[in-house]
Design an enzyme around this catalytic site. Structure first.
Site, PDB file in Angstrom:
ATOM      1  N   HIS A   1      21.307  -8.420 -18.610  1.00 28.87           N
ATOM      2  CA  HIS A   1      22.130  -9.526 -18.511  1.00 28.87           C
ATOM      3  C   HIS A   1      22.498  -9.525 -17.120  1.00 28.87           C
ATOM      4  O   HIS A   1      22.697 -10.733 -16.508  1.00 28.87           O
ATOM      5  CB  HIS A   1      23.303  -9.255 -19.354  1.00 28.87           C
ATOM      6  CG  HIS A   1      24.393 -10.253 -19.300  1.00 28.87           C
ATOM      7  ND1 HIS A   1      25.347  -9.778 -18.679  1.00 28.87           N
ATOM      8  CD2 HIS A   1      24.547 -11.531 -19.524  1.00 28.87           C
ATOM      9  CE1 HIS A   1      26.269 -11.031 -18.549  1.00 28.87           C
ATOM     10  NE2 HIS A   1      25.753 -12.047 -19.216  1.00 28.87           N
TER      11      HIS A   1
ATOM     12  N   ASN B   1      -1.295   2.719  19.511  1.00 29.98           N
ATOM     13  CA  ASN B   1      -0.302   3.632  19.474  1.00 29.98           C
ATOM     14  C   ASN B   1      -1.121   5.037  20.085  1.00 29.98           C
ATOM     15  O   ASN B   1      -0.760   5.522  20.997  1.00 29.98           O
ATOM     16  CB  ASN B   1       0.688   3.861  18.430  1.00 29.98           C
ATOM     17  CG  ASN B   1       1.513   3.057  18.011  1.00 29.98           C
ATOM     18  OD1 ASN B   1       1.623   2.145  18.907  1.00 29.98           O
ATOM     19  ND2 ASN B   1       1.952   2.795  16.798  1.00 29.98           N
TER      20      ASN B   1
ATOM     21  N   CYS C   1      -4.006  -3.799  14.972  1.00 29.78           N
ATOM     22  CA  CYS C   1      -2.808  -3.347  13.980  1.00 29.78           C
ATOM     23  C   CYS C   1      -1.927  -2.424  14.611  1.00 29.78           C
ATOM     24  O   CYS C   1      -0.987  -1.888  13.874  1.00 29.78           O
ATOM     25  CB  CYS C   1      -3.396  -2.719  12.532  1.00 29.78           C
ATOM     26  SG  CYS C   1      -4.197  -1.185  12.841  1.00 29.78           S
TER      27      CYS C   1
END
Length: 812
Positions: free
Chosen positions: A429, A712, A760
């Site tokens: 709820h 990286n 990426c």
């Protein structure tokens, strides 16, 4: 006006909403049109609004009710409560007209005979005529009574349903939405009970309730009667199923999450106690409440119901469904179905995101509802009645903290900046009302009322995936809106880097061509939490504390291996489902030894390396005798996702592979564990992050389907520096000419060898000029973090525009 008092459910359809309300009309529509498709729906009958209006007229209560409502000050909860209580009491004390009760009891006895019983057990559910309309959800506004037996108990329940049209929250809700209190009639649904007190029950949605993602069914389940799930009295099990693969050939369950089911609602022993709540034994607490076969069957039904209603309405119509599993017959039943009224009204061309502007101290966690952030003072309410009678008002902007909510709390909930509950799941709820009101909520926290203090400043964040986090203090945050229609068109494939499965459905609305990097490390670290070798061998380590922790984490799963494989598969599958049919490139694990060491049990299996950044990582682990058993679990997870779940858009990527010989060893090990390049369309990519990958690109290309540049590590190894070292951080630069030349060489070689090449790494996310360089070199795809999408699209667009001025079109 319809003068019939009682109509069998099977004689109803959606056109009958004005006389029987949304609940009854929907059940009739389904019984008439979907039972022939094998969907079980219990029989019953509707008491029409004629009975309700006749009851009001004969009782002479209309003027009294009008007078009471007219006297309410809707800024005062006290006057609302007093008026509502007087109205309900007046209705409950009124004698039920004989001619009405006679017809209702006659229909009830006929239903009992249909089921071969003298007095059968029924559910008595209110069905308001404004319920389940597309512009407002009245669901749950009125009462439901379960396990009602016998004529006297039935008439009492019907009269109480009439009274529940004037509960505090129903009066307040109608006032807020501008509905006339007497234009809404009440029908009552009398439906044969399903013996879920001996089985299980819950709710299901034909979309993701947080993001609005269309391609999944979300099921919440618990043992016993379903009221415990609806009320939020337990934190239910959650299952997510990928709809497009529900074709009979796959089992596309892409998430199974064990809830905290410490109690259940069952039948009581008398009319005075129709139901009761009992503790759930430990064994059942630690197992899922539905079997996989039942999850899939229920999901198929949910999809059929959604398809039927969508055809009926001429537009997509996601559904909110209540279901029950009969413990006697072991059959599933649909007991309610209504249109979902929140995400079906939203358009996803505008993306709004929230992020905190500084670090903060987390206090506790739960299930996130919505995607917003909010701050305020804690206001703990243990008892709604007690708080109001004491006159200690809940102030607008407070954070409501409580055990659980029910519909009586709605007038207070709409004043809250945010809601926090100890109990409940994402379909309880509190969660449903919070979504409807646009208020962030965190449910199922366990002990929020103990850990937080009234008056304490907190910030609640639902912007970090499906886990909501409560932080100490008022933490500044920013809101960012993006209109996707304003983004320019580009030719270069733009993909996304997605680490967190819990954010995947939200990111799916962004423009993309798939996922260029999905890291397994995030899933292993945040969802599995255990070193894979510790999982497999903890019993041989003589570490009782470690074994106890592992046993606690794997509860609900068959064994340690199943836990790792299924958890990893679920994480990968959620990302793959979110971006289906786009390609999702999943990188095998690339923890360094110091990172593996920090996983539970990792200290027993990891060496101490001087420089783990260039040590035992990536490919060198997979074929190693010391680690290959752990790599086997990763392969099994990928195989499960592709073959069992049907998500063949998953591509695997091998990281930190130093030599061609090493690549061949990894491919051989993968084949040994059931993954073979080319079989069932499996593609294998290589992470190009070591100078040897570029220098030997032609030789590597012969054994792979594509390269993905990891800028990286490539920068680190090209320039010969440790990117974790602050002493030489000023030298680290992905745009160094040496790095750019490496990338240019790789793209050129990949083109000649007819294999795909993308990137990426972090570079394109951080530097638009780096993005332009990549476009100029003719890279096939660029994958960036979602937060960098806007600036990357603009940089690509500018680069492509410049190229079109100076370069023949066939080169683009």
């Amino acid at each position: 006006m319809e003068t019939r008092i009682v109509i069998p459910l099977q004689a109803l359809c959606l056109e009958d909403i004005p006389i029987v309300g949304g609940k009854c009309a929907s059940l009739g529509e389904m019984i008439a049109n979907l039972t022939k498709a094998g969907i079980n729906i219990p029989s019953g009958f509707a008491i029409t609004t004629t009975a309700y209006y006749q009851f009001l007229r004969q009782s002479g209560l209309e003027d009294y009710i009008q007078e009471q409502i007219a006297g309410i000050d809707f800024t005062s909860l006290v006057t609302l409560r007093r008026a509502g209580q007087r109205i309900r009491q007046a209705i409950s004390n009124t004698k039920f007209p004989h001619e009405l009760s006679t017809e209702i009891i006659s229909a009830y006895m006929e239903l009992s005979r249909e089921y071969g019983q003298d007095i059968t057990d029924v559910a008595v559910r209110s069905s308001a005529t404004a319920e389940d309309l597309p512009d407002a959800s009245f669901a749950g506004q009125q009462e439901t009574y379960l396990n009602v037996r016998g004529p006297a108990a039935l008439i009492d329940a019907v009269r109480n349903c009439f009274a529940s049209l004037f509960t505090d929250r129903a009066i307040s809700y109608r006032q807020n939405f501008g509905y006339d209190h007497f234009s809404i009639g009440l029908s009552v649904c009398i439906q044969k009970m399903v013996r879920s007190d001996l089985g299980a029950a819950g709710v299901a949605f034909s979309l993701d309730t947080e993001s609005g993602f269309k391609d999944v069914v979300v099921i919440n389940a618990a043992f016993g009667l379903g009221e415990m799930v609806v009320q939020g009295a337990v934190s239910p099990d959650e299952f997510i199923v990928f709809k497009p693969a529900l074709n009979g050939h796959h089992a596309p369950i892409i998430e199974k999450r064990l809830g905290v089911k410490d109690k259940m609602m069952v039948y009581g022993e008398s009319n005075d106690q129709r139901t009761k709540i009992i503790p759930l034994d430990k064994a059942n607490q630690q197992r899922f409440s539905l079997r996989d076969k039942q999850i899939l069957q229920l999901s198929e039904w949910v999809c059929r119901i959604e398809e039927y209603y969508s055809q009926l309405k001429g537009k997509w119509c996601p559904m909110d469904i209540e279901w029950a599993l009969d413990g006697l017959s072991n059959e599933l039943f649909i007991v309610q179905a209504r249109p979902e009224t929140i995400h079906s009204q939203k358009e996803h061309h505008t993306i709004t995101s929230y992020s905190m502007e500084q670090k903060a101290t987390p206090l506790l966690k739960g299930i996130a509802v919505g995607d917003k952030i909010a701050s305020g003072k804690v206001n703990i309410l243990f008892s709604l009645d007690k708080r109001i009678t004491e006159g200690s008002e809940f102030k607008p902007g407070d954070v409501l903290v409580t055990d659980m909510t029910d519909p009586d709390w709605e007038p207070i909930m709409k004043m809250a900046a945010a809601i926090v509950t100890n109990k409940g799941g994402r379909t309880c709820h509190a969660a449903i009302v919070a979504r409807e009101m646009g208020i962030p909520a965190i449910v199922g926290c366990g002990n929020a009322t103990e850990l937080l203090s009234s008056g304490q400043d907190i910030t609640i964040s639902c912007a970090e995936g499906d886990e909501g986090i409560i932080y100490e203090g008022i933490v500044p945050f920013k809101e960012t809106s993006l209109d996707l229609r304003e983004l320019p068109e580009i030719n270069t494939s733009l993909m996304l880097n997605v680490a967190s499965p819990s954010m995947a459905f939200q990111y799916s609305h962004l423009p993309n061509k798939g996922v260029g990097l999905a890291r397994e490390e995030f899933i292993i670290n945040n969802y599995i939490k255990i070193h894979p070798l510790a999982l497999l061998h903890h019993k041989t380590l003589n570490d009782a504390a470690l074994s106890a922790e592992i046993i606690q984490l794997i509860r609900g799963y068959e064994n340690e291996e199943a836990y790792f494989v299924q958890k990893l598969a679920y994480g990968i599958a959620k990302i793959a489902a979110a971006f289906h049919p786009g390609k999702v490139i999943v990188r095998f694990s690339d923890f360094k030894s110091n990172e593996y060491y920090n996983l539970l049990g990792g200290k027993y299996f990891e060496p101490a390396e001087e420089n783990p950044m260039i040590g035992w990582r990536g490919a060198s682990r997979y074929y190693s005798e010391k680690y290959s058993a752990a790599f086997a679990l990763e392969c099994k997870a990928i195989k499960k996702v592709r073959e069992e779940m049907g998500l063949e858009n998953v591509v695997v990527m091998i990281p930190f592979c130093r030599t061609v010989d090493e690549l061949l060893k990894v491919l051989s090990t993968m084949k040994q564990y059931g993954l073979e390049r080319g079989e069932n369309g499996l593609e294998v990519y290589l992470m190009a992050e070591i100078p040897s990958n570029i220098i030997m690109a032609e030789e590597f290309a012969a054994h792979i389907d594509g390269f993905s540049i990891g800028s990286n590590d490539l920068t680190q190894l090209t320039l010969g520096l440790d990117r974790d070292s602050a002493l030489i951080a000023n030298l680290y630069n992905e745009r160094n000419p040496a790095v750019l030349r490496m990338i240019s060489m790789l793209i050129s070689t990949a083109k000649k060898q007819h294999v795909k090449v993308g990137i990426c790494g972090q570079g394109p996310s951080d530097f638009p000029d780096f993005t332009k360089f990549l476009v100029e070199q003719g890279i096939d795809s660029i994958s960036v973090t979602p937060d960098a999408l806007t600036k990357t699209v603009k940089a690509i667009h500018e680069a492509e525009a410049m190229l079109s001025l100076h370069t023949p079109a066939h080169i683009l």
